[in-house]
Design an enzyme around this catalytic site. Structure first.
Site, PDB file in Angstrom:
ATOM      1  N   GLU A  40      58.612  18.368  -8.359  1.00  0.00           N
ATOM      2  CA  GLU A  40      57.282  18.383  -8.932  1.00  0.00           C
ATOM      3  C   GLU A  40      57.224  17.782 -10.321  1.00  0.00           C
ATOM      4  O   GLU A  40      58.120  18.088 -11.127  1.00  0.00           O
ATOM      5  CB  GLU A  40      56.863  19.865  -9.033  1.00  0.00           C
ATOM      6  CG  GLU A  40      55.555  20.167  -8.411  1.00  0.00           C
ATOM      7  CD  GLU A  40      55.303  21.661  -8.391  1.00  0.00           C
ATOM      8  OE1 GLU A  40      55.767  22.303  -7.456  1.00  0.00           O
ATOM      9  OE2 GLU A  40      54.643  22.132  -9.321  1.00  0.00           O
ATOM     10  N   HIS A  81      49.983  22.375  -6.398  1.00  0.00           N
ATOM     11  CA  HIS A  81      50.449  23.618  -7.027  1.00  0.00           C
ATOM     12  C   HIS A  81      49.257  24.393  -7.620  1.00  0.00           C
ATOM     13  O   HIS A  81      49.217  24.685  -8.818  1.00  0.00           O
ATOM     14  CB  HIS A  81      51.507  23.348  -8.103  1.00  0.00           C
ATOM     15  CG  HIS A  81      52.332  24.566  -8.416  1.00  0.00           C
ATOM     16  ND1 HIS A  81      53.610  24.501  -8.907  1.00  0.00           N
ATOM     17  CD2 HIS A  81      52.061  25.896  -8.301  1.00  0.00           C
ATOM     18  CE1 HIS A  81      54.088  25.720  -9.089  1.00  0.00           C
ATOM     19  NE2 HIS A  81      53.155  26.595  -8.730  1.00  0.00           N
ATOM     20  N   ARG A 102      58.295  28.120  -4.638  1.00  0.00           N
ATOM     21  CA  ARG A 102      58.783  27.052  -5.498  1.00  0.00           C
ATOM     22  C   ARG A 102      59.328  25.942  -4.602  1.00  0.00           C
ATOM     23  O   ARG A 102      59.981  26.218  -3.582  1.00  0.00           O
ATOM     24  CB  ARG A 102      59.881  27.553  -6.442  1.00  0.00           C
ATOM     25  CG  ARG A 102      59.371  28.390  -7.611  1.00  0.00           C
ATOM     26  CD  ARG A 102      58.557  27.560  -8.603  1.00  0.00           C
ATOM     27  NE  ARG A 102      58.087  28.330  -9.741  1.00  0.00           N
ATOM     28  CZ  ARG A 102      56.851  28.866  -9.849  1.00  0.00           C
ATOM     29  NH1 ARG A 102      55.977  28.721  -8.882  1.00  0.00           N
ATOM     30  NH2 ARG A 102      56.514  29.523 -10.941  1.00  0.00           N
TER      31      ARG A 102
HETATM   32  C1  DGY Z   1      53.191  31.035 -10.847  1.00  0.00           C
HETATM   33  O1  DGY Z   1      52.505  31.680 -11.640  1.00  0.00           O
HETATM   34  O2  DGY Z   1      54.413  31.112 -10.851  1.00  0.00           O
HETATM   35  C2  DGY Z   1      52.483  30.193  -9.867  1.00  0.00           C
HETATM   36  O3  DGY Z   1      53.313  29.283  -9.280  1.00  0.00           O
HETATM   37  C3  DGY Z   1      51.277  29.561 -10.523  1.00  0.00           C
HETATM   38  O4  DGY Z   1      50.440  29.031  -9.573  1.00  0.00           O
END
Ligand code: DGY
Length: 322
Positions: free
Chosen positions: A264, A282, A235
């Site tokens: 983001e 992402h 993240r």
């Molecule tokens: C998630 O599923 O948390 C991922 O970041 C998606 O790509």
């Protein structure tokens, strides 16, 4: 029952839901505003949402009928679990199916930065290649180097295990010992500072929690080797993005590979100017196979939750206990 799906997901998931329930899917391929989510949720029993949707107290409390929230992601920092618990609403995520896909992206980024793939591709397309040259596009070797894995949940473990072919020395940082990693790749559990100081490649695989927010800031970046590469597929807020820009501009480290960003979808514009960073939108779990499995998993969770049963991938199963 009635379900609101906040954005189109692969068809097999939607078909599963449609067989048993009435569904309303956001017709636009874009992130909805909070107001629009609340509007869509009106009169619905279930919400299938994305990691880009902020499902806070206001959204959850807007629909008294709400019985189930299925997140189309493994990470669920976008959902106010405390409020969901208060109303005994099960929340599910989509673990396992995206583990290898995400780990593969971390490796793709690692190699892209280490071997300057994006920069070299641009150079070649611009017809700057004038023949083999001893000093052209030097990168970093991967084989035999030290790999630092921060967070050894499913994805961190899959990422570390894939290092086998590259005969790497694996260090990891986590609260708990990981016997599988220690057995299969002779990984060594170390403190964060030691990992940062000794690793050639550092890859982040932690969830976003108050304790992991800005886990990597100026101080940590300065501890890393000048030749080190930082990879983030977890993240964005785990890294202080401003500090990273400073580190990349001043060559405190060799480079970075990022799939996620602190604010983001906003990205610090300074990153666009730098050659030593590879940027992805992402998309670490974005393969047709995985996104389809995620859709089916989210739908199956939703169906179970609406039946009053514990969804297979329930984040808050404790709500069923009392
Ligand atoms: C998630 O599923 O948390 C991922 O970041 C998606 O790509």
């Amino acid at each position: 029952m009635k379900i609101f799906v906040s954005r189109k997901i692969p068809a097999p998931g939607l078909e599963l839901l449609r067989k048993q329930h009435e569904i309303q899917v956001n017709p636009d391929d874009r992130v909805l505003t909070k107001k629009e989510i609340i509007q869509g949720l009106k009169g619905k029993d279930g919400l299938l949402c994305l990691l880009t949707d902020i499902i806070d107290k206001e959204v959850i409390e807007s629909e008294p009928n709400l019985k189930m929230i299925a997140n189309y992601a493994v990470g669920y920092n976008n959902i106010d679990i405390k409020t969901a618990n208060k109303y005994k609403i099960p929340v599910s995520n989509t673990p396992d199916v995206l583990t290898d896909t995400t780990a593969e992206m971390a490796w793709a980024l690692l190699f892209s930065v280490a071997r300057r793939i994006v920069e070299a591709d641009k150079f070649t397309r611009q017809c700057k290649f004038k023949g083999w040259a001893p000093m052209l596009m030097h990168g970093q070797d991967v084989t035999g180097k030290t790999l630092g894995v921060i967070g050894t949940g499913r994805i961190g473990v899959a990422f570390a295990l894939k290092s086998k072919g590259f005969k790497m020395n694996v260090l990891y940082y986590d609260q708990v010992k990981n016997k599988q990693l220690e057995k299969e790749v002779s990984a060594k559990k170390v403190e964060l500072n030691q990992l940062l100081e000794e690793s050639d490649f550092v890859s982040l695989h932690v969830p976003l929690l108050p304790s992991t927010h800005h886990l990597i800031g100026e101080k940590q970046l300065k501890m890393m080797k000048k030749t080190a590469i930082l990879i983030n597929t977890s993240r964005g807020p785990v890294i202080d993005e401003k500090a990273l820009v400073k580190a990349l501009k001043n060559n405190w480290i060799f480079g970075a590979g990022l799939d996620v960003y602190e604010h983001e979808p906003e990205i610090n514009k300074e990153l666009f100017k730098l050659e030593n960073v590879v940027l992805q939108p992402h998309s670490a779990s974005a393969t047709t196979e995985t996104r389809t499995k995620m859709a089916i998993m989210a739908a199956e969770n939703m169906i179970l939750g609406l039946k009053g049963e514990v969804p297979l991938n329930c984040i808050n199963p404790e709500i069923f206990k009392s």
